[in-house]
Design a protein around this motif. Structure first.
Motif, PDB file in Angstrom:
ATOM      1  N   LYS A   1       0.866  -1.189   0.000  1.00  0.00           N
ATOM      2  CA  LYS A   1       0.000   0.000   0.000  1.00  0.00           C
ATOM      3  C   LYS A   1       0.893   1.225   0.000  1.00  0.00           C
ATOM      4  N   LYS A   2       0.682   2.090  -0.992  1.00  0.00           N
ATOM      5  CA  LYS A   2       1.522   3.281  -1.079  1.00  0.00           C
ATOM      6  C   LYS A   2       0.918   4.432  -0.292  1.00  0.00           C
ATOM      7  N   TYR A   3       1.786   5.311   0.188  1.00  0.00           N
ATOM      8  CA  TYR A   3       1.339   6.486   0.949  1.00  0.00           C
ATOM      9  C   TYR A   3       0.529   7.408   0.040  1.00  0.00           C
ATOM     10  N   GLY A   4      -0.637   7.804   0.527  1.00  0.00           N
ATOM     11  CA  GLY A   4      -1.434   8.814  -0.172  1.00  0.00           C
ATOM     12  C   GLY A   4      -1.969   8.380  -1.528  1.00  0.00           C
ATOM     13  N   ARG A   5      -2.100   7.064  -1.724  1.00  0.00           N
ATOM     14  CA  ARG A   5      -2.651   6.588  -2.985  1.00  0.00           C
ATOM     15  C   ARG A   5      -3.746   5.567  -2.746  1.00  0.00           C
TER      16      ARG A   5
ATOM     17  N   LYS B   1       5.359  14.561   5.296  1.00  0.00           N
ATOM     18  CA  LYS B   1       4.231  13.664   5.009  1.00  0.00           C
ATOM     19  C   LYS B   1       4.035  12.652   6.132  1.00  0.00           C
ATOM     20  N   GLN B   2       5.141  12.163   6.684  1.00  0.00           N
ATOM     21  CA  GLN B   2       5.061  11.175   7.758  1.00  0.00           C
ATOM     22  C   GLN B   2       4.495  11.790   9.025  1.00  0.00           C
TER      23      GLN B   2
ATOM     24  N   ILE C   1       2.478  14.348   9.262  1.00  0.00           N
ATOM     25  CA  ILE C   1       1.040  14.599   9.087  1.00  0.00           C
ATOM     26  C   ILE C   1       0.265  13.301   9.319  1.00  0.00           C
ATOM     27  N   ASP C   2       0.796  12.212   8.787  1.00  0.00           N
ATOM     28  CA  ASP C   2       0.166  10.898   8.982  1.00  0.00           C
ATOM     29  C   ASP C   2       0.140  10.532  10.473  1.00  0.00           C
TER      30      ASP C   2
ATOM     31  N   ARG D   1      -3.822  11.632   8.449  1.00  0.00           N
ATOM     32  CA  ARG D   1      -4.179  11.910   7.058  1.00  0.00           C
ATOM     33  C   ARG D   1      -2.952  11.751   6.172  1.00  0.00           C
ATOM     34  N   GLN D   2      -3.205  11.403   4.916  1.00  0.00           N
ATOM     35  CA  GLN D   2      -2.087  11.244   3.991  1.00  0.00           C
ATOM     36  C   GLN D   2      -2.229  12.213   2.819  1.00  0.00           C
ATOM     37  N   VAL D   3      -1.132  12.902   2.526  1.00  0.00           N
ATOM     38  CA  VAL D   3      -1.117  13.850   1.417  1.00  0.00           C
ATOM     39  C   VAL D   3      -1.080  13.066   0.112  1.00  0.00           C
ATOM     40  N   LYS D   4      -1.930  13.428  -0.823  1.00  0.00           N
ATOM     41  CA  LYS D   4      -1.953  12.732  -2.118  1.00  0.00           C
ATOM     42  C   LYS D   4      -0.645  12.930  -2.860  1.00  0.00           C
ATOM     43  N   SER D   5      -0.362  12.009  -3.739  1.00  0.00           N
ATOM     44  CA  SER D   5       0.848  12.089  -4.537  1.00  0.00           C
ATOM     45  C   SER D   5       0.913  13.422  -5.279  1.00  0.00           C
TER      46      SER D   5
ATOM     47  N   MET E   1       7.076   5.605   2.183  1.00  0.00           N
ATOM     48  CA  MET E   1       6.089   6.002   1.199  1.00  0.00           C
ATOM     49  C   MET E   1       5.417   4.765   0.587  1.00  0.00           C
TER      50      MET E   1
ATOM     51  N   ALA F   1       5.313   4.957  -8.937  1.00  0.00           N
ATOM     52  CA  ALA F   1       5.376   6.131  -8.057  1.00  0.00           C
ATOM     53  C   ALA F   1       6.774   6.552  -7.638  1.00  0.00           C
TER      54      ALA F   1
ATOM     55  N   GLN G   1       8.124   9.127  -8.382  1.00  0.00           N
ATOM     56  CA  GLN G   1       8.046  10.571  -8.111  1.00  0.00           C
ATOM     57  C   GLN G   1       7.636  10.870  -6.680  1.00  0.00           C
ATOM     58  N   ASP G   2       7.101   9.879  -5.956  1.00  0.00           N
ATOM     59  CA  ASP G   2       6.691  10.085  -4.568  1.00  0.00           C
ATOM     60  C   ASP G   2       7.848   9.942  -3.584  1.00  0.00           C
TER      61      ASP G   2
END
Lengths: 321, 453
Positions: free
Chosen positions: A317-321, B248-249, B251-252, B257-261, B389, B412, B414-415
């Motif tokens: 599971k990827k972060y934020g996806r 990002k970590q 915030i999680d 919550r997780q920031v979208k890619s 990630m 991903a 780019q993430d």
């Protein structure tokens, strides 16, 4: 000023290396090795010695003279294969049969595919299955050689393995087996199957040292328990019970040490569960309905070949996806 | 149960050797070289000429774009030259050289220790001061602080997160300011919280800093009891795991919550600022002091205890000057890092000068830092297990080595936040992040190019 290094981050590295991981697997196998040597004596030492020595020698000779690549002997993976192969054979196996097993394991199953990291099939299992098919008499000779210590339950025993007995005489044939006894010394079978406790000790060590994750092993156990549980509840006269199936036929050895082989198992946890369930199902299908009394090796080999597919399906599971 | 981020993470050594070293003030050298690129975004444009007299805190370079920042003189004296000089990576960048004469501050700067708790009411004025004082994020990225504090239209902040995680091994500067400047940090938080429209503020600190948790909690309660505008600020203890301080970590961990890619924290209602940034905001808004100082850690296993330091430095001090002052570069050091050992930069040029975001001089020995010889991937999956990630570095590595751009984007690359967990955990010493970092650059360029069509 002294010369300073410049490189991209990170600047620290874990102490865990391929070598330390493989060495940990060998350490985890030690309890099983000790128990097997104590009970099977000199002949087991011979099998172990020949197996480890020939796996290492073959790895050295093939990488150096045939592949002309840097020697990978230092990564301890040949030692792991050697010990596992030995524990998968009866203590009575002649030395030259052991050697042939090593040739198949290291020479064919491992190095032909490109060496550590590239092999599709678990080398030790490939070696064992090759011997099982080619030399069935040696591979099912369960006479107990003289050990360094003796135990009435083990000594009194000659003949087939518990699973072999079921194959010949049905559930009737194993009435009276004491499971508590089997936890400590499993009667008959390959050298490494002798003591469930020794294998579980190794499992605990691997988990504590974070060498393996528990998903594959536990899903194999779960599947075997559930599958055999259902059949056993339906008809205990024909089908063996879950405890029996978990304790016999190399299930522990296979599920802890061979199915969890990094190279030949899926990368993701989800993939590991699918892989484990597959092994559990195939094992029980072979045991209940197949021609061989014991199915763990075949199940692992078959599931090994499905691993690339599982890896394609299962992603973390990827972060934020 | 203590919170932490949900995916991956590693536990490198803690090594907070210098944690009990009080912050010492470095004496001003005879000469400073102040870079015009001390922030993320466009380098600032110099506004002084050779021969000009400057005071401490005087603007010497102006922002050259929306994402850019003011740069101030950290000393008083005469501008000697303006020209290229090598930064710590060895790249040329415009620096303003100032010969130090005395230590005279600009007018209006309040240099006393008195704590000012009353927060100005006008948010526009606050933002203006933050901008005029050149405050940038001091957690690593040096993103201009005022930009982050102005959410774009239609976006609202639900939570201000103060990053006190300091998850990098060795670094102790944030820890020290949390102990020694706790109240100032809380005032800074209250200011930013007010600017963001009064959302709650959470100060996230890892469990391995109990004294900091205690000090910050005490500061929060004291200010809540004695002054107005401090409600809704709390301290949250986080379970230790690297990279907790990753935006990002964090915030999680704090908000779940997780920031979208490719998205921004504000998309999920989060604004993250480092505790050091909060202190800079305090000094800018309450004391009218521009960002010309910061705290850095001098540390390493090869340094004896008496040579471990936490220094308050001024921007533009040559690193070699600081290293000398601290007792010299140890013999065993083979690598000097600016920043933490996981994400910091290896210093190629010790004559480079400190910038706003400087956080350490970390000396690493050969045994610690020299990489092992790369061997075959054994498919152990430890890199994927470690990736915060949820990426699969082993896979990205293979795609990158084969230039498979579509597959890299699908998986991903780019993430990647370049935290280094994958390379750190690889037992086969595969330079995963080195390769992934390059591939990420390529893929992001492709994605951006696509947008322009």
């Amino acid at each position: 000023m002294n010369k300073i290094l410049v490189s991209p981050s990170p600047h620290l590295h874990t102490k865990t290396s391929t070598k330390s991981l493989m060495r940990d697997v060998v350490i985890a196998l030690l309890p099983a090795v000790v128990v097997s040597v104590l009970f099977y004596g000199w002949s087991e030492l011979l099998v172990l010695g020949v197996s480890v020595a020939s796996c290492m020698l073959l790895e050295f000779l093939i990488t150096k003279y045939m592949l002309k690549k840097p020697c990978t002997l230092g990564d301890w993976s040949a030692v792991v294969t050697g010990v596992l192969l030995a524990l998968n054979l009866p203590a009575t196996t002649p030395w030259w049969v052991v050697f042939i097993g090593a040739v198949v394991a290291v020479g064919v199953a491992k190095l032909t595919f490109g060496g550590l990291g590239q092999n599709v099939f678990n080398p030790a299992i490939a070696g064992r299955v090759f011997l099982l098919i080619s030399f069935p008499t040696y591979m099912t000779d369960w006479t107990k050689p003289a050990g360094f210590i003796s135990n009435a339950a083990v000594d009194a025993y000659t003949g087939a393995t518990p699973l072999g007995l079921v194959g010949e005489g049905g559930v009737e044939a194993i009435k009276g087996l004491d499971y508590l006894d089997m936890l400590f010394w499993n009667i008959g079978g390959s050298a490494g199957e002798l003591s469930a406790i020794a294998l579980l000790l190794g499992f605990a060590y691997l988990l504590v040292r974070r060498v393996i994750r528990p998903y594959i092993t536990l899903s194999i156990w779960g599947t075997v328990a559930v599958f055999s549980g259902i059949f056993w509840l339906i008809n205990p006269e024909v089908y063996t019970d879950p405890a029996f199936n978990l304790l016999t036929g190399g299930l522990l050895l296979g599920s802890i040490f061979m199915a969890t082989d990094y190279v030949t198992s899926p990368m993701s946890n989800m993939g590991g569960v699918i892989f484990g369930v597959g092994i559990g199902l195939l094992t029980m299908l072979i045991r209940y309905f197949g021609a061989y009394p014991e199915g763990v090796s075949f199940a692992i080999l078959i599931m090994n070949s499905v691993v690339p597919l599982i890896n394609k399906w299962c992603h973390a599971k990827k972060y934020g996806r | 149960m203590m919170k932490t981020f949900s995916i991956g993470g590693i536990h490198p050594c803690d090594s907070k050797i210098s944690k009990d070293c009080r912050i010492e003030v470095l004496p001003v050298p005879s000469k400073v070289f102040i870079s015009v690129a001390q922030h993320l975004g466009a380098p600032a444009t110099p506004v002084v000429k050779v021969g000009d007299q400057v005071k401490v805190g005087q603007v010497i370079a102006e922002p050259a774009g929306f994402i850019s920042a003011y740069v101030h003189s950290s000393v008083s004296g005469t501008v000697k030259s303006i020209g290229p000089r090598k930064d710590l990576a060895g790249n040329n960048m415009t620096h303003i050289e100032i010969d130090v004469e005395g230590d005279e501050w600009v007018e209006g700067a309040d240099l006393t220790d008195t704590l000012v708790t009353a927060i100005p009411e006008d948010n526009k004025e606050i933002l203006d001061r933050i901008k005029m004082c050149g405050v940038v994020g001091l957690g690593g990225a040096t993103f201009p602080a005022h930009v982050k504090l102005c959410p774009p239209p239609g976006k609202k902040a639900d939570c201000l997160i103060l990053n006190g995680a300091e998850c990098e091994p060795y670094l102790t500067s944030d820890y020290r300011i949390m102990l020694e400047r706790s109240k100032e940090i809380v005032v800074g938080a209250a200011i930013m919280k007010q600017v963001l429209g009064g959302c709650p503020a959470v100060i996230g600190i890892e469990e391995n800093k109990p004294e900091a948790i205690k000090a910050m909690t005490a500061a929060v309660s004291e200010l809540q009891a004695t002054a107005k505008g401090y409600d809704g600020i709390s301290v949250m203890t986080l379970r230790k795991k690297y990279p907790q301080g990753g935006e990002k970590q964090l915030i999680d961990a704090v908000m779940g919550r997780q920031v979208k890619s490719m998205g921004l924290p504000i998309d999920v209602g989060a604004v993250v600022q480092n505790v050091a940034t909060s202190l800079a905001v305090y000094e800018a808004v309450q004391k009218n002091i521009p960002l010309v100082t910061n705290v850095m850690t001098i540390t390493g296993d090869c340094l004896p205890m008496e040579k471990q330091h936490n220094y308050k430095f001024r921007i533009g001090m040559p690193l070699s000057y600081i290293a000398e002052y601290a007792g010299g570069v140890p013999e065993e050091a083979v690598k000097i890092i600016s920043g933490g050992p996981m994400m910091g930069k290896a210093i190629a040029n010790l004559d480079a000068t400190t910038v706003k975001g400087s956080s350490s001089l970390l000396y690493l020995t050969a045994e610690q830092t020299v990489r092992g010889v790369e061997s075959a991937c054994i498919r152990c999956g430890k890199c994927a297990e470690a990736c915060p990630m949820g990426l699969e570095p082993f896979l990205l590595n293979k795609y990158a080595r084969n230039n498979m751009m579509d597959e890299l984007e699908e998986n991903a690359v780019q993430d990647c936040i370049e935290c280094g967990c994958c390379l750190y955990s690889c037992p086969a010493n595969i330079p995963l992040l080195d390769i992934i970092r390059l591939a990420k650059g390529d893929v992001i360029r492709i994605i951006r190019g696509r947008g322009q069509k």
